[in-house]
Design a protein around this motif. Sequence first.
Motif, PDB file in Angstrom:
ATOM      1  N   THR A  65       0.840  -1.192   0.000  1.00  0.00           N
ATOM      2  CA  THR A  65       0.000   0.000   0.000  1.00  0.00           C
ATOM      3  C   THR A  65       0.873   1.238   0.000  1.00  0.00           C
ATOM      4  O   THR A  65       2.073   1.162   0.290  1.00  0.00           O
ATOM      5  CB  THR A  65      -0.925   0.013   1.249  1.00  0.00           C
ATOM      6  OG1 THR A  65      -1.869   1.077   1.136  1.00  0.00           O
ATOM      7  CG2 THR A  65      -0.109   0.214   2.532  1.00  0.00           C
ATOM      8  N   ARG A  94       1.139   4.623   2.032  1.00  0.00           N
ATOM      9  CA  ARG A  94       0.651   5.164   3.301  1.00  0.00           C
ATOM     10  C   ARG A  94       1.443   6.426   3.629  1.00  0.00           C
ATOM     11  O   ARG A  94       2.656   6.371   3.813  1.00  0.00           O
ATOM     12  CB  ARG A  94       0.799   4.120   4.407  1.00  0.00           C
ATOM     13  CG  ARG A  94       0.083   4.445   5.706  1.00  0.00           C
ATOM     14  CD  ARG A  94       0.279   3.313   6.695  1.00  0.00           C
ATOM     15  NE  ARG A  94      -0.461   3.508   7.931  1.00  0.00           N
ATOM     16  CZ  ARG A  94      -1.677   3.028   8.162  1.00  0.00           C
ATOM     17  NH1 ARG A  94      -2.291   2.300   7.241  1.00  0.00           N
ATOM     18  NH2 ARG A  94      -2.288   3.239   9.314  1.00  0.00           N
ATOM     19  N   GLY A 114      -1.325  -1.423  10.418  1.00  0.00           N
ATOM     20  CA  GLY A 114      -1.423   0.018  10.578  1.00  0.00           C
ATOM     21  C   GLY A 114      -0.477   0.533  11.651  1.00  0.00           C
ATOM     22  O   GLY A 114       0.241   1.512  11.451  1.00  0.00           O
TER      23      GLY A 114
END
Length: 319
Positions: free
Chosen positions: A59, A61, A300
């Motif tokens: 991803t 981020r 996360g």
Amino acid sequence: MKQNKTKLFSYWSARFTPEPYPKTMQQLLKTVFKKTTVQDRLLPTTADENYFHFINYKTIRNGFFCGEFFGYEKGRIGQVIKESFNKKQVDRKALPAPQADDGTEQQYLDGKLYFICKGDHLILVQDMHTKGQHFERYLEEIISKRCTTYPNDQQFILERSITQKAYKQIKGVKKIHLSAPLEYKKQKEIEVKSGFMSVPIGKGWDALKGLLGEKFDRCEFSTKGFIDPKEIEVTVSLAWKRKHGDTVSDQIDSLANTFRHVDDELDFEVETLSGKMKKDELRLSHPFSVQHVDDMPDRGHLFDTMIRWYRHLVESEDI
């Protein structure tokens, strides 16, 4: 089950040869893995065609390319034991990975590495099975395979770097002290006057050969008359002869490249004109507490913690 575990973060940088190369590692990652499935990102290792590495989750981020890098051995069988510890020995049992509910074949993960990338800067979290050297080999192969504009003669390495503050302190390299537990294998069981001849092996010895060259490929020594070699730690001190035109940064870069994939197997200390520096002082790494769920890091929380540490390194002018 939720719990916190301590993970060691380490700073790395991508160095391209020949230089300059017009793209950063982050740009290459975006190009190579754009619109791909896991099948596109799956590669067997060169040593074992049943062992695979792949980038799983990826991803962007907060402007960083983030991902998890996994390894597995196809058909691996796990071993389980009964907690019947009141017996002379416990029973063990082979346990292959069961099929998924939909009948799909499953495999045991063998190694996990997590990374973030900004420009040519990377933060890695490794485990004992999947390390920076596996990630480097994988990236080199997948980029060459999938990036049509990547030149055939272009190469890169992922190197460990020391802080810029340490760079400024070092005035010149005089000696390198290498220490590692002695690992060995015996030659043919033929007794000679001085005892059985043994051959040094292991990652520490491999690092030493990489530094000293091919003439150290074959080395034998006698072990008769002293304690078991496995209980001995060997220290080798090497005088560093500066080549004409070498700068201090050239010397340190050479050291960083030679020992970039050596972790716990080998200790080294650099003796400079301005004092001695140990391995941990020549590297950028720091332990952090990371949230886990069922023994897997919370992505996360992990990536945010890695990003914060990278920003701290930039703000403190360590990189």
